[in-house]
Scaffold this motif. Structure first.
Motif, PDB file in Angstrom:
ATOM      1  N   SER A 221       0.734  -1.192   0.059  1.00 13.39           N
ATOM      2  CA  SER A 221       0.086   0.033   0.116  1.00 13.39           C
ATOM      3  C   SER A 221       0.884   1.090   0.002  1.00 13.39           C
ATOM      4  N   ILE A 329      -2.783  -5.631  -4.222  1.00 11.72           N
ATOM      5  CA  ILE A 329      -3.224  -5.288  -2.965  1.00 11.72           C
ATOM      6  C   ILE A 329      -4.568  -6.213  -2.556  1.00 11.72           C
ATOM      7  N   SER A 367      -8.080   1.852   1.097  1.00 13.11           N
ATOM      8  CA  SER A 367      -7.316   2.122   2.215  1.00 13.11           C
ATOM      9  C   SER A 367      -7.910   2.911   3.424  1.00 13.11           C
TER      10      SER A 367
END
Length: 418
Positions: A221, A329, A367
């Motif tokens: 990330s 991710i 996120s």
């Protein structure tokens, strides 16, 4: 009779630094900036105390500068400004001739910023802010209302940091570079942290993450965030960048020039566009499909955010690069699927590709960041590009960014209003 200095058998006419500066209408420091950028060549004469310049070369540069200052692109179209920073061509873009997406894949944001400013790569470089500047900027930002948006916070931080820098009016290249290396980390450090456990050290992307997300960051990330910063460093003469060059043309110091860019960036058609895409993605994830969400947007007469770009007939290369990294991710999979659904659904109405705002939205949604996070990423990233453009503009004739107005009001004399 021909001038003896230019007659056959005699050397070409040479100008001193002072004569060159006067002919170009710039300061002596700017003459050497032209030399460092390859726009002029210099020679030190044996026994001489300073450099000399070829008169014909100087006169040619002066003519080019005069053509640019006329505000014409040469074809009677839009304003054109000569720059060595960014080229956009055939659905790709380049920083100083190097593919920008490849740079972002291999180098950190700070390394790319240095490349943009100096044409040199400095592996491992990080930017550090002095404690005094951070303290002043934080006090100013902390005094703002809680609902204040990120661009306002950054603009206030930039102005506050300027007050702590007595050398801000030094526009020499070394001084401006020194300012840039402390201003960017100061802006990040002035933002309120999203979680308590954070350190103002290490790569800038690591410090910025702590201001955007309450979640701990994994390496993948952080790499995506760092790449996003690098991809967004510059994009030629975007509206905010043009504002920065106008400010620099008037010899505003770097803090003020960056503040000008931040003021323009806040518009919904520029830096804030990713927030609209963020909210659209959340609606699609909530509904489970893009069809009703896209229908509501179109029914309201709104364009679908995150799609299309006037400079790229095909896919925005910044979006393509970010989507490729986001696939690594696991937590980004639902948002990526929602983004693909938006593009596919809208393609039935008009064939538009995803742009960087939609890719940023996938990053911020997956996120756990707020809808304003993309705007913050954009502003922090673009500050480096603004500094690069300010540096170029400081090397040009002052106040050249002054187009003439085309008056269309009533012709004088008109009677005084009663």
């Amino acid at each position: 009779m021909r001038d003896q200095e230019t007659a056959p058998g005699h050397p070409e006419r040479r100008l001193s630094t002072k004569e060159t500066a006067e002919l170009l209408g710039v300061k002596p420091d700017t003459v050497y900036a032209y030399v460092s950028r390859g726009q002029l060549s210099s020679r030190r004469e044996p026994g001489g105390r300073g450099s000399t310049f070829d008169a014909k070369e100087v006169e040619g540069l002066a003519r080019r500068n005069r053509r640019e200052s006329s505000g014409s692109s040469g074809s009677g179209g839009e304003l054109s400004v000569r720059t060595r920073i960014t080229l956009i061509e055939k659905d790709r873009y380049y920083f100083r001739g190097v593919d920008a997406t490849e740079l972002a894949a291999r180098h950190s944001y700070e390394e790319i910023a240095e490349w943009l400013w100096t044409g040199e790569l400095r592996p491992g470089i990080t930017f550090t802010a002095p404690k005094a500047a951070v303290a002043v900027a934080r006090r100013a930002v902390d005094a703002l209302p809680e609902h204040t948006g990120p661009t306002d916070r950054l603009r206030v931080a930039a102005i506050a940091a300027a007050t702590a820098d007595p050398l801000r009016f030094d526009l020499s290249e070394d001084a401006v570079l020194g300012t840039a290396r402390i201003l960017i980390p100061t802006l990040v450090a002035a933002l309120p942290p999203a979680r308590r456990a954070h350190r103002d050290a290490g790569p800038l992307a690591h410090r910025l993450w702590a201001r955007l997300s309450g979640r701990p960051a994994d390496e993948a990330s952080l790499h995506v965030l760092d790449a996003a910063l690098g991809l967004l460093v510059d994009h030629d003469l975007a509206a905010s960048t043009l504002a920065v060059r106008v400010a620099a043309s008037a010899r505003a110091h770097p803090y003020a020039a960056v503040s000008s860019g931040l003021g323009v960036l806040e518009g919904p058609l520029h830096g804030a566009a990713s927030g609209l895409a963020h909210r659209l993605l959340l609606d699609v994830l909530d509904q489970g499909t893009a069809a009703p969400v896209v229908a509501d947007e179109l029914r309201a007469g709104r364009r679908i955010p995150g799609l299309g770009h006037r400079l790229y007939p095909g896919e925005d290369p910044r979006a393509r690069a970010l989507f490729a990294l986001l696939k690594e991710i696991p937590g980004a999979a639902p948002a990526l699927a929602a983004a693909r659904d938006i593009v596919a659904t809208t393609a039935r109405h008009t064939p538009l590709h995803a742009n960087v705002d939609l890719a940023l939205a996938v990053l911020t949604v997956s996120s756990g960041m707020p809808s304003t996070a993309g705007e913050t990423i954009f502003a922090v990233a673009r500050t480096a590009g603004w500094i690069a453009h300010a540096l170029e503009e400081y090397g040009e004739r002052p106040l050249r960014m002054r187009p003439s107005g085309h008056y269309v009001g009533p012709r004088p004399p008109q009677p005084l209003p009663e």
